[in-house]
Design a protein around this motif. Structure first.
Motif, PDB file in Angstrom:
ATOM      1  N   LEU A   1      35.755  56.929  44.846  1.00 20.03           N
ATOM      2  CA  LEU A   1      35.213  57.668  45.997  1.00 20.03           C
ATOM      3  C   LEU A   1      33.753  58.077  45.814  1.00 20.03           C
ATOM      4  O   LEU A   1      32.922  57.870  46.695  1.00 20.03           O
ATOM      5  N   TRP A   2      33.428  58.649  44.635  1.00 23.93           N
ATOM      6  CA  TRP A   2      32.063  59.171  44.473  1.00 23.93           C
ATOM      7  C   TRP A   2      31.009  58.088  44.456  1.00 23.93           C
ATOM      8  O   TRP A   2      29.835  58.345  44.707  1.00 23.93           O
ATOM      9  N   LEU A   3      31.434  56.838  44.180  1.00 28.52           N
ATOM     10  CA  LEU A   3      30.479  55.734  44.133  1.00 28.52           C
ATOM     11  C   LEU A   3      30.507  54.874  45.393  1.00 28.52           C
ATOM     12  O   LEU A   3      29.663  54.005  45.568  1.00 28.52           O
ATOM     13  N   SER A   4      31.493  55.100  46.246  1.00 27.90           N
ATOM     14  CA  SER A   4      31.635  54.238  47.416  1.00 27.90           C
ATOM     15  C   SER A   4      30.450  54.386  48.351  1.00 27.90           C
ATOM     16  O   SER A   4      30.120  55.489  48.760  1.00 27.90           O
ATOM     17  N   PRO A   5      29.828  53.283  48.706  1.00 28.31           N
ATOM     18  CA  PRO A   5      28.713  53.376  49.652  1.00 28.31           C
ATOM     19  C   PRO A   5      29.206  53.841  51.019  1.00 28.31           C
ATOM     20  O   PRO A   5      28.475  54.452  51.769  1.00 28.31           O
ATOM     21  N   GLU A   6      30.450  53.523  51.313  1.00 27.47           N
ATOM     22  CA  GLU A   6      31.065  54.011  52.534  1.00 27.47           C
ATOM     23  C   GLU A   6      32.349  54.723  52.140  1.00 27.47           C
ATOM     24  O   GLU A   6      33.286  54.102  51.668  1.00 27.47           O
ATOM     25  N   GLN A   7      32.356  56.027  52.322  1.00 26.69           N
ATOM     26  CA  GLN A   7      33.528  56.784  51.878  1.00 26.69           C
ATOM     27  C   GLN A   7      34.568  56.907  52.976  1.00 26.69           C
ATOM     28  O   GLN A   7      35.761  56.948  52.717  1.00 26.69           O
ATOM     29  N   VAL A   8      34.083  56.988  54.209  1.00 28.59           N
ATOM     30  CA  VAL A   8      34.992  57.207  55.333  1.00 28.59           C
ATOM     31  C   VAL A   8      34.600  56.303  56.498  1.00 28.59           C
ATOM     32  O   VAL A   8      33.420  56.137  56.794  1.00 28.59           O
ATOM     33  N   ARG A   9      35.593  55.723  57.118  1.00 26.91           N
ATOM     34  CA  ARG A   9      35.357  54.968  58.352  1.00 26.91           C
ATOM     35  C   ARG A   9      36.149  55.641  59.464  1.00 26.91           C
ATOM     36  O   ARG A   9      37.342  55.905  59.320  1.00 26.91           O
ATOM     37  N   ILE A  10      35.450  55.916  60.538  1.00 30.70           N
ATOM     38  CA  ILE A  10      36.148  56.505  61.681  1.00 30.70           C
ATOM     39  C   ILE A  10      36.520  55.389  62.655  1.00 30.70           C
ATOM     40  O   ILE A  10      35.689  54.550  63.001  1.00 30.70           O
ATOM     41  N   LEU A  11      37.769  55.427  63.048  1.00 30.61           N
ATOM     42  CA  LEU A  11      38.289  54.410  63.950  1.00 30.61           C
ATOM     43  C   LEU A  11      38.649  55.091  65.253  1.00 30.61           C
ATOM     44  O   LEU A  11      39.491  55.988  65.269  1.00 30.61           O
ATOM     45  N   ILE A  12      38.004  54.678  66.339  1.00 30.21           N
ATOM     46  CA  ILE A  12      38.400  55.298  67.599  1.00 30.21           C
ATOM     47  C   ILE A  12      39.166  54.310  68.455  1.00 30.21           C
ATOM     48  O   ILE A  12      38.865  53.121  68.458  1.00 30.21           O
ATOM     49  N   LEU A  13      40.149  54.844  69.153  1.00 29.62           N
ATOM     50  CA  LEU A  13      41.056  53.966  69.875  1.00 29.62           C
ATOM     51  C   LEU A  13      40.775  53.978  71.365  1.00 29.62           C
ATOM     52  O   LEU A  13      41.477  53.350  72.136  1.00 29.62           O
ATOM     53  N   ASN A  14      39.765  54.701  71.727  1.00 28.73           N
ATOM     54  CA  ASN A  14      39.478  54.802  73.145  1.00 28.73           C
ATOM     55  C   ASN A  14      37.997  55.078  73.324  1.00 28.73           C
ATOM     56  O   ASN A  14      37.417  55.899  72.632  1.00 28.73           O
ATOM     57  N   GLU A  15      37.418  54.363  74.253  1.00 28.81           N
ATOM     58  CA  GLU A  15      35.980  54.448  74.460  1.00 28.81           C
ATOM     59  C   GLU A  15      35.530  55.886  74.719  1.00 28.81           C
ATOM     60  O   GLU A  15      34.464  56.311  74.283  1.00 28.81           O
ATOM     61  N   SER A  16      36.373  56.614  75.403  1.00 30.03           N
ATOM     62  CA  SER A  16      36.002  57.968  75.774  1.00 30.03           C
ATOM     63  C   SER A  16      35.881  58.874  74.559  1.00 30.03           C
ATOM     64  O   SER A  16      35.361  59.978  74.654  1.00 30.03           O
ATOM     65  N   LEU A  17      36.393  58.394  73.420  1.00 28.49           N
ATOM     66  CA  LEU A  17      36.354  59.224  72.210  1.00 28.49           C
ATOM     67  C   LEU A  17      35.064  59.038  71.420  1.00 28.49           C
ATOM     68  O   LEU A  17      34.867  59.655  70.388  1.00 28.49           O
ATOM     69  N   TYR A  18      34.202  58.172  71.927  1.00 31.54           N
ATOM     70  CA  TYR A  18      33.016  57.835  71.151  1.00 31.54           C
ATOM     71  C   TYR A  18      32.143  59.054  70.860  1.00 31.54           C
ATOM     72  O   TYR A  18      31.731  59.278  69.720  1.00 31.54           O
ATOM     73  N   GLU A  19      31.908  59.867  71.898  1.00 37.70           N
ATOM     74  CA  GLU A  19      31.059  61.047  71.706  1.00 37.70           C
ATOM     75  C   GLU A  19      31.677  61.976  70.664  1.00 37.70           C
ATOM     76  O   GLU A  19      30.997  62.539  69.816  1.00 37.70           O
TER      77      GLU A  19
END
Length: 640
Positions: free
Chosen positions: A541-559
């Motif tokens: 985790l501490w070395l990961s260039p990307e630690q978290v990916r957010i996945l949205i399931l609906n366009e309206s959730l983008y904001e």
RNA sequence: GCUAUUGUAGCUCAAUAGGUAGAGCAGCUGAUUCGUAAUCAGCAGGUAGUCGGUUCGAAUCCGAUCAAUAGCUCCA
């Protein structure tokens, strides 16, 4: 009467001289391939005629495997002799992962040749030829090989120091080979052989000699074991940083930029930045002072340091054929530059130890065939440092360097993958080094004394020292089993004199300090490569260039996802949203997905509960939680 | 540097014996809003690593060169 003691402490007496295999037979020991007689590996045919300790050796130990593999190499030699009339034999030892045999052949070996040989080899195994040991007088052995025109064998024989002694041979069918053993009793015992590849290799490992054809192979007692081994080999190759590192976009190369000059992509650069900050912070805690010195200098500097005479082939030299301009060279090492900090004013013993570190970019003009992904490159960045100290301080400072190196290895999870090597000079090749024998022996002994105080296994190797002093090298193997130096700590007793670095001691006498050259984590490119291989791209985790990916399931959730990203970002969590162009999409390439430690899913369900669903790359789905809970979860993981 | 192998679209790979480059994934556009890679339709991507030669004609044959891979040698 002779008494033999076995591993379990039991004893047995024999009335007369007896062969090892006979002893094992009487004891009901089965499947032993050799014996260990007073800790020395011996053939099953060996006559025992004195009191001793004896234990059987089996295939399941590396020593045992090597007996099988050595016999396999003889079978390969026999097969090559059968298939290629004009072949000459060189040498064919067992190695840690199989065996090889070097031949002088008129033609090249292609894949068909290799599979043809593989058939031949396995045919010889099927024939189950008896393997017999016999001896010849030295002169007879010479004659034997002269008749066969085996000049490599003759060369080996000519180096036999005691020409009065008999020379040992092993024979299977018509094929007899100079060898001290031990070997199996018949070719059938080998099981099955796979010939892995063929390459070139210099006779006697010297690039001035003729290049021979080397065939690598491996053997196992049965096909199932072999299959398993080959599958593991394939698995290991999937971790190859050179493939994975490119796929995951850590780095790339461009042919018109040149060999050994990788482009570090955002992900690779991020990891290097994390490592670099970690190293510099830790070094600062441990009393190092950071410097930044030039990347190139006039050749005058290298003339003082000795690099011009001892390392010029490894340097990129500029303006060498323009008499009107200064000849410059890109630096292959930082030492002569960093020494100038010391030399800036006169030093007293109160200034010592002086500990300087630098994140230094170096350039080495490696020969074209040496480059390998990020492991061997022409421009690299080293976590470098130099310590000037008094003789009294040497032990403590060296110990501290080793402690720092081990601390780093521990943090990266590489501690169990490394092994230690005391790299000494080659006293038969003195012109490669500066300083005299007495000084070298002196410092090497000092280093050995320090190392012996640690609970540290290390091997000593001649001819691996730097030109100015011996090294403790911390070695690591890549997925191909090839060994490289990860970290090195060196004691130098020469360069201080060359640069006239002095200090005034407590008695107001001028003295030269010892200099320790050291890295805490080696070079970042190489370390990154080995981390990718160690973790198959799924960095901690501490070395990961990307630690978290957010996945949205609906366009309206983008904001909403952008706000989430911001919030996590404020907590120094490296987070990306899985869509470009502000459009939804939950199509993520699986290959990349399992490298990202956490995935956050944001959908209607989560929106209702004002929470997020969390998925961990190894643990799978975690329960849905509030954002604060997730931040705590990550921080907790990062703190340990 | 040496011994081999390889080089076709971002990736993985095709194309009878030299006859003038094609597919899946990725990408882009539009539709679809479907709970963990691969929904539908369409579009775009290649002077075959580069240069030269042989040939009426070269991705295919030859040479040189650059780069990648494995090993040797060398090395952090």
């Amino acid at each position: 009467m002779l008494e033999i003691v076995f591993k379990d402490g039991s004893k047995k007496e024999f009335s007369e001289s007896i062969e090892v295999r006979e002893i094992f037979r009487k004891l009901g020991v089965k499947n032993a391939c050799a014996g260990k007689l007073d800790k020395k590996l011996v053939d099953l045919r060996t006559q025992v005629n004195f009191d001793c300790k004896l234990e059987p050796v089996y295939f399941d130990s590396l020593e045992g495997k090597k007996v099988y593999w050595h016999t396999a190499s003889h079978i390969l030699a026999q097969a090559v002799k059968n298939e290629f009339k004009y072949s000459k034999l060189a040498i064919g030892p067992a190695i840690d992962n199989g065996f090889y045999y070097d031949f002088d052949l008129k033609s090249n070996l292609n894949k068909e040749d290799l599979s043809k040989l593989e058939n031949e080899v396995n045919k010889i195994i099927k024939e189950n030829l008896k393997i017999e040991r016999f001896v010849m007088k030295y002169d007879e052995a010479v004659k034997f090989f002269e008749e066969k025109n085996e000049n490599y064998k003759l060369e080996i024989l000519s180096e036999n120091l005691n020409k009065e002694e008999h020379v040992s041979f092993y024979k299977q069918g018509e094929f007899a080979e100079l060898c001290s053993g031990p070997h199996l009793l018949s070719t059938g015992e080998v099981g099955c052989i796979k010939l892995l590849n063929s390459t070139g290799a210099y006779w006697r490992g010297n690039s001035k000699n003729k290049m021979l054809k080397r065939i690598y192979g491996i053997s196992f007692q049965n096909k199932k074991q072999l299959k398993e081994y080959l599958e593991n080999l394939e698995e290991a190759k999937k971790r190859d940083h050179n493939k994975l590192g490119r796929e995951l976009e850590f780095f790339t190369t461009v042919d018109y930029i040149g060999q050994g000059l990788p482009i570090l992509m955002p992900k690779g650069t991020k990891v290097m930045q994390i490592l670099q900050r970690f190293v510099e912070d830790e070094e600062e805690k441990r009393g190092y002072l950071l410097t930044k010195t030039p990347l190139l200098a006039k050749k005058d500097l290298y003339e003082i340091s000795g690099h011009w005479d001892h390392y010029r082939d490894g340097m990129f030299v500029i303006n060498s054929d323009d008499k009107n301009k200064d000849v410059l060279a890109l630096r292959p090492m930082t030492c002569p530059f960093q020494f100038q900090v010391y030399l800036n004013r006169s030093r007293s013993y109160r200034d010592l130890p002086m500990k300087l570190n630098e994140t230094s970019t170096l350039f080495r003009n490696e020969a074209s065939g040496e480059m390998h992904g990020l492991i061997r490159v022409r421009q690299f960045t080293l976590s470098e440092g130099h310590i000037a100290c008094t003789p009294e301080q040497l032990e403590k400072e060296f110990t501290d360097c080793l402690d720092l190196a081990n601390f780093m290895l521990e943090k990266l999870g590489l501690k169990d993958d490394v092994f230690y090597r005391l790299s000494k000079w080659d006293e038969n090749n003195k012109e490669k080094y500066i300083g005299d024998s007495e000084e070298w022996e002196n410092v090497q002994n000092k280093m050995r004394d320090i190392l012996d105080k640690f609970d540290l296994k290390y091997e000593e190797v001649d001819g691996e020292a730097a030109f100015y002093g011996p090294k403790l090298d911390i070695q690591i193997k890549n997925v191909h089993g090839k060994e490289d130096t990860l970290i090195t700590i060196q004691i130098d007793f020469q360069l201080a004199k060359r640069f006239d670095m002095q200090y005034v001691d407590i008695n107001n006498q001028r003295q030269y300090p010892y200099v320790i050259h050291r890295t805490s984590l080696g070079c970042y490119e190489r370390t990154l490569a080995l981390l990718i291989e160690k973790y198959a791209g799924a960095l901690p985790l501490w070395l990961s260039p990307e630690q978290v990916r957010i996945l949205i399931l609906n366009e309206s959730l983008y904001e909403k996802s952008k706000k989430l990203k911001l919030k996590l970002g404020e907590n120094k969590i490296r987070v990306f949203i899985d869509n470009r162009n502000e459009k939804i999409g939950y199509k993520i390439r699986q290959a990349q997905l399992d490298k990202i430690p956490y995935m956050l899913i944001l959908g209607e369900k989560e929106l209702e509960k004002n929470s997020i669903s969390v998925r961990h790359r190894e643990k799978g789905d975690l329960k849905s939680m509030k954002i604060e809970e997730f931040i705590n979860l990550i921080n907790k993981e990062l703190s340990c």
